[in-house]
Design a protein around this motif. Structure first.
Motif, PDB file in Angstrom:
ATOM      1  N   THR A  32       4.174  -1.569  -1.168  1.00 35.97           N
ATOM      2  CA  THR A  32       5.093  -2.382  -1.955  1.00 35.97           C
ATOM      3  C   THR A  32       6.460  -1.724  -2.136  1.00 35.97           C
ATOM      4  OG1 THR A  32       4.214  -1.421  -3.998  1.00 35.97           O
ATOM      5  CG2 THR A  32       3.235  -3.506  -3.247  1.00 35.97           C
ATOM      6  N   HIS A  33       6.611  -0.503  -1.640  1.00 31.38           N
ATOM      7  CA  HIS A  33       7.905   0.168  -1.746  1.00 31.38           C
ATOM      8  C   HIS A  33       8.128   1.024  -0.501  1.00 31.38           C
ATOM      9  CE1 HIS A  33       4.893   2.875  -3.549  1.00 31.38           C
ATOM     10  NE2 HIS A  33       5.603   3.837  -2.984  1.00 31.38           N
ATOM     11  N   ILE A 111       4.059  -7.559  -4.608  1.00 32.51           N
ATOM     12  CA  ILE A 111       5.128  -6.871  -5.347  1.00 32.51           C
ATOM     13  C   ILE A 111       5.323  -7.517  -6.717  1.00 32.51           C
ATOM     14  CG2 ILE A 111       7.617  -6.429  -5.393  1.00 32.51           C
ATOM     15  CD1 ILE A 111       7.494  -6.193  -2.332  1.00 32.51           C
ATOM     16  N   GLU A 136      13.684 -10.509  -5.354  1.00 30.74           N
ATOM     17  CA  GLU A 136      12.960  -9.777  -4.307  1.00 30.74           C
ATOM     18  C   GLU A 136      12.886 -10.585  -3.014  1.00 30.74           C
ATOM     19  OE1 GLU A 136      11.559  -6.851  -3.981  1.00 30.74           O
ATOM     20  OE2 GLU A 136      11.294  -5.993  -5.974  1.00 30.74           O
TER      21      GLU A 136
END
Length: 281
Positions: A32-33, A111, A136
């Protein structure tokens, strides 16, 4: 002395068993990052450092815009999609953008779910989820499938349709089928186009409408035309189907008779035919 020797031998046995026996593997969790930069995750060597720096500079501009958009990019193998993700049976036929069943849509939802919970795992509420969803954007490329998917933020998703997506990927989507360096160039160019569009959209005060009015009109017109076309065909057949065109149909006796008799040609041509048969050979 013997107890120390037994302890040492037991340790060697445990160490040997740990090395020989297959290790338990934990299910992959969808990332997610970023791992190579704040907004880029890649599970292999893919982007060059110059490309990474350029994409991060674009993200800085997006983050400083009125709506504070960001674009996260994930370069993944299929097994990095997580244990809960299942590729649809017709994976290559689904939408490349704004589809919750494609990899980008799945990661975007992950996310949002993660950022909508606090450190103890408690849900922060709908407002938190909406806030994350608003800015996002997620772009996912899976080299093994030569597949690029995109999930836009809720503020900008209305701008994306088939025509717009083809424009963003035009000239570079073919690069996704080639070597790794070619794939990286293609994804980089497409991501840059997306970020430029996102930057313009992020300066707006209101979210982009789902579709432009003329597109809605054309879609409704096409649907109406398709729905009424059988009735139109039936009406044309009933209205004009029995009317003679005046052109003889040499493949049908009725056509010969109907076409000629209606315009009073039959009697005249009968005399000509009779004279022809009376001529001596």
């Amino acid at each position: 002395m013997k107890s120390a020797l037994k302890l040492w031998l037991s340790f060697l046995v445990l160490l040997t068993s740990w090395c020989i026996l297959p290790q338990m593997t934990h299910a992959q969790k969808v990332p997610t990052h970023g791992n190579v930069s704040p907004h880029i995750y890649q599970d292999r060597d893919f982007f060059s450092q110059d490309q990474i720096d350029s994409l991060e500079k674009q993200n800085d501009e997006l983050a400083n815009s009125k709506q504070h958009q960001i674009t996260k990019i994930f370069i993944l193998s299929p097994n990095k999609m997580g244990a809960d993700f299942k590729f649809p049976a017709k994976y290559m036929d689904i939408n490349d953008f704004n589809d919750p069943e494609n990899p980008a849509g799945y990661i975007q939802e992950t996310i949002i779910a993660k950022k909508s919970t606090d450190s103890s795992g408690g849900y922060k509420g709908l407002r938190a989820a909406q806030a994350v969803r608003k800015y996002e954007n997620v772009l996912v490329f899976i080299p093994e499938k030569n597949s690029l998917t995109f999930a836009a933020s809720s503020f900008t998703s209305g701008r994306y349709d088939q025509l717009n997506w083809k424009k963003l990927t035009f000239g570079h989507k073919r690069q996704l089928n080639n070597s790794s360096s070619s794939q990286a160039k293609g994804v980089f160019k497409i991501a840059t186009r997306i970020n430029k569009q996102q930057l313009k959209l992020s300066q707006r005060n209101k979210p982009v409408k789902n579709k432009r009015p003329w597109i809605i009109f054309l879609e409704k017109f096409a649907i109406a035309l398709l729905a009424t076309s059988p009735l139109m065909i039936i009406w044309v057949v009933l209205r004009f189907g029995d009317r003679s065109t005046g052109i003889p149909d040499f493949g049908s006796d009725m056509g010969w008779y109907g076409g000629w008799s209606e315009r009073e040609y039959y009697d005249e041509m009968r005399d000509i035919h009779d004279d022809w048969h009376d001529d001596p050979y």
